[in-house]
Design a protein around this motif. Structure first.
Motif, PDB file in Angstrom:
ATOM      1  N   ASN A   1       0.564  -1.869   5.545  1.00 53.37           N
ATOM      2  CA  ASN A   1      -0.327  -2.888   4.990  1.00 53.37           C
ATOM      3  C   ASN A   1       0.127  -3.353   3.614  1.00 53.37           C
ATOM      4  O   ASN A   1       0.748  -2.594   2.857  1.00 53.37           O
ATOM      5  CB  ASN A   1      -1.755  -2.353   4.886  1.00 53.37           C
ATOM      6  N   ALA A   2      -0.172  -4.596   3.326  1.00 50.32           N
ATOM      7  CA  ALA A   2       0.082  -5.176   2.010  1.00 50.32           C
ATOM      8  C   ALA A   2      -1.115  -6.051   1.660  1.00 50.32           C
ATOM      9  O   ALA A   2      -1.928  -6.392   2.516  1.00 50.32           O
ATOM     10  CB  ALA A   2       1.363  -6.011   2.022  1.00 50.32           C
ATOM     11  N   THR A   3      -1.250  -6.397   0.386  1.00 51.75           N
ATOM     12  CA  THR A   3      -2.361  -7.234  -0.050  1.00 51.75           C
ATOM     13  C   THR A   3      -1.828  -8.489  -0.721  1.00 51.75           C
ATOM     14  O   THR A   3      -0.984  -8.417  -1.610  1.00 51.75           O
ATOM     15  CB  THR A   3      -3.278  -6.475  -1.041  1.00 51.75           C
ATOM     16  N   ALA A  39       5.013   1.944  -0.567  1.00 47.66           N
ATOM     17  CA  ALA A  39       6.058   1.982   0.467  1.00 47.66           C
ATOM     18  C   ALA A  39       7.226   1.090   0.072  1.00 47.66           C
ATOM     19  O   ALA A  39       7.071   0.119  -0.666  1.00 47.66           O
ATOM     20  CB  ALA A  39       5.482   1.549   1.807  1.00 47.66           C
ATOM     21  N   THR A  40       8.396   1.433   0.556  1.00 48.33           N
ATOM     22  CA  THR A  40       9.596   0.632   0.300  1.00 48.33           C
ATOM     23  C   THR A  40      10.157   0.143   1.634  1.00 48.33           C
ATOM     24  O   THR A  40       9.901   0.723   2.681  1.00 48.33           O
ATOM     25  CB  THR A  40      10.666   1.462  -0.430  1.00 48.33           C
ATOM     26  N   LYS A  41      10.912  -0.945   1.578  1.00 43.59           N
ATOM     27  CA  LYS A  41      11.469  -1.494   2.814  1.00 43.59           C
ATOM     28  C   LYS A  41      12.673  -0.676   3.269  1.00 43.59           C
ATOM     29  O   LYS A  41      13.347  -0.055   2.430  1.00 43.59           O
ATOM     30  CB  LYS A  41      11.837  -2.959   2.622  1.00 43.59           C
ATOM     31  N   PRO A  42      12.914  -0.665   4.585  1.00 43.45           N
ATOM     32  CA  PRO A  42      12.188  -1.397   5.635  1.00 43.45           C
ATOM     33  C   PRO A  42      10.799  -0.789   5.882  1.00 43.45           C
ATOM     34  O   PRO A  42      10.622   0.426   5.821  1.00 43.45           O
ATOM     35  CB  PRO A  42      13.087  -1.244   6.858  1.00 43.45           C
ATOM     36  N   PHE A  43       9.815  -1.660   6.172  1.00 45.82           N
ATOM     37  CA  PHE A  43       8.439  -1.225   6.327  1.00 45.82           C
ATOM     38  C   PHE A  43       8.128  -0.914   7.786  1.00 45.82           C
ATOM     39  O   PHE A  43       8.518  -1.652   8.692  1.00 45.82           O
ATOM     40  CB  PHE A  43       7.496  -2.312   5.802  1.00 45.82           C
ATOM     41  N   LYS A  44       7.409   0.165   7.995  1.00 47.48           N
ATOM     42  CA  LYS A  44       7.066   0.560   9.353  1.00 47.48           C
ATOM     43  C   LYS A  44       5.981  -0.338   9.925  1.00 47.48           C
ATOM     44  O   LYS A  44       5.187  -0.926   9.198  1.00 47.48           O
ATOM     45  CB  LYS A  44       6.594   2.011   9.368  1.00 47.48           C
ATOM     46  N   LYS A  45       5.985  -0.421  11.231  1.00 45.46           N
ATOM     47  CA  LYS A  45       4.943  -1.165  11.928  1.00 45.46           C
ATOM     48  C   LYS A  45       3.585  -0.585  11.567  1.00 45.46           C
ATOM     49  O   LYS A  45       3.389   0.633  11.591  1.00 45.46           O
ATOM     50  CB  LYS A  45       5.182  -1.069  13.439  1.00 45.46           C
ATOM     51  N   GLY A  46       2.659  -1.434  11.178  1.00 46.49           N
ATOM     52  CA  GLY A  46       1.343  -0.974  10.746  1.00 46.49           C
ATOM     53  C   GLY A  46       1.191  -0.871   9.242  1.00 46.49           C
ATOM     54  O   GLY A  46       0.082  -0.653   8.739  1.00 46.49           O
ATOM     55  N   HIS A  54       0.826  -1.200   0.000  1.00 45.57           N
ATOM     56  CA  HIS A  54       0.000   0.000   0.000  1.00 45.57           C
ATOM     57  C   HIS A  54       0.870   1.264   0.000  1.00 45.57           C
ATOM     58  O   HIS A  54       1.941   1.300   0.611  1.00 45.57           O
ATOM     59  CB  HIS A  54      -0.917   0.013   1.222  1.00 45.57           C
ATOM     60  N   ASN A  55       0.409   2.288  -0.685  1.00 46.83           N
ATOM     61  CA  ASN A  55       1.070   3.600  -0.739  1.00 46.83           C
ATOM     62  C   ASN A  55       2.479   3.535  -1.315  1.00 46.83           C
ATOM     63  O   ASN A  55       3.310   4.415  -1.054  1.00 46.83           O
ATOM     64  CB  ASN A  55       1.122   4.236   0.662  1.00 46.83           C
TER      65      ASN A  55
END
Length: 287
Positions: free
Chosen positions: A47-49, A38-45, A35-36
């Motif tokens: 979301n992915a599908t 985002a690139t890693k590292p991913f923040k807590k919270g 979602h959005n």
């Protein structure tokens, strides 16, 4: 000193808030969208599908490449679309990927005589019309193997197998439990597929559903012994009942009739090596 400690504490907390350095591993025919963007590292919270590759989006020439039958219906492959995943921190995503069903084709027919390849979701009554009971909720342990997740390689777990007709014990045909107290069971009446061609690759860890042409030699290069032969090595007497296909048509192709963790294997024609592992047949994208 206190200022340094405070800054260090903030830095550690900030790192802990990120804490999903990797995406969860998905099997063949599955895709993850973040979602959005985002690139890693991913923040807590974050979301992915989780979704399955849509049959309708694949070119016909790619169907076998991805382990799909050309007679598959799009609804069969799109039953598990858009499952939301959330980063919990420390590389933990919820729900856990091991609890999610694999992206596979749920055919409502069997390609092999004993139906070990059958993983449809429409048959949960026996041939005589008795309702099937959950594989997981047996009240006795006379057949503990029925509760083992390893016996349901495509479902992924005994829980996902629910009360569908299956063949976890490699009997003559798919069956189900009809009495939890006595573990009484009956066969199911599963139709044969018109298209009996085997898949070109596997979407399960153990590759136990694989049949048809595979490698005829081990990773070490030893040629495989024919399954219906006892030379140079004796074979398990009842192996014909646990093969995914007819023992005669299996020739000396690599198979995994015992659900072993090593995947495909075979008895070898090398007198000094009774059996050994074979090259993997996992589909593209399988971890």
């Amino acid at each position: 000193m206190l200022i340094v400690q405070d800054e260090l504490f903030k830095s550690v907390n900030k790192t802990m808030d990120i804490e999903c350095a990797h995406l969860p591993i998905v099997g063949a025919n599955a895709i993850l969208s973040i979602h959005n963007n985002a690139t890693k590292p991913f923040k807590k919270g974050q979301n992915a599908t989780y979704s399955c590759v849509k049959w309708s989006s694949l070119h016909s020439n790619d169907l076998y490449k991805y382990g799909f039958s050309q007679t598959a219906e799009p609804t069969d492959l799109e039953r598990f679309q858009n499952i939301s995943l959330t980063c919990q921190g420390y590389d933990i995503w919820s729900p856990n990927m091991t609890t999610l069903p694999r992206c596979v084709e749920f055919r409502e027919c069997k390609k092999t005589k004993n139906g070990t390849d059958f993983y449809g979701v429409k048959y949960n009554v026996t041939a005589s019309g008795k309702p099937c009971l959950s594989w997981k909720n047996q009240t006795i342990d006379s057949t503990p193997k029925l509760k083992s997740d390893d016996r349901y390689p495509v479902d992924g777990s005994v829980e996902n197998a629910k009360n569908y007709c299956r063949n976890p014990l490699r009997k003559a045909a798919p069956f189900c439990i009809i009495d939890n107290i006595t573990a009484k069971w009956e066969f199911c009446d599963i139709p044969e597929c018109e298209d009996k061609r085997p898949f070109a690759c596997s979407t399960t860890l153990r590759e136990s559903e694989v049949f048809g042409p595979t490698s005829r030699e081990t990773i070490a290069g030893d040629p495989c012994q024919y399954w219906n032969s006892s030379s140079p090595h004796p074979v398990y007497p009842a192996i014909e009942f646990i093969m995914p296909d007819e023992i005669g048509t299996a020739h000396n192709y690599c198979r995994n009739p015992y659900y072993t963790l090593v995947g495909l294997w075979c008895y070898t024609q090398n007198p000094n090596v009774r059996f050994d592992t074979c090259p993997s047949t996992h589909c593209p994208g399988y971890p």
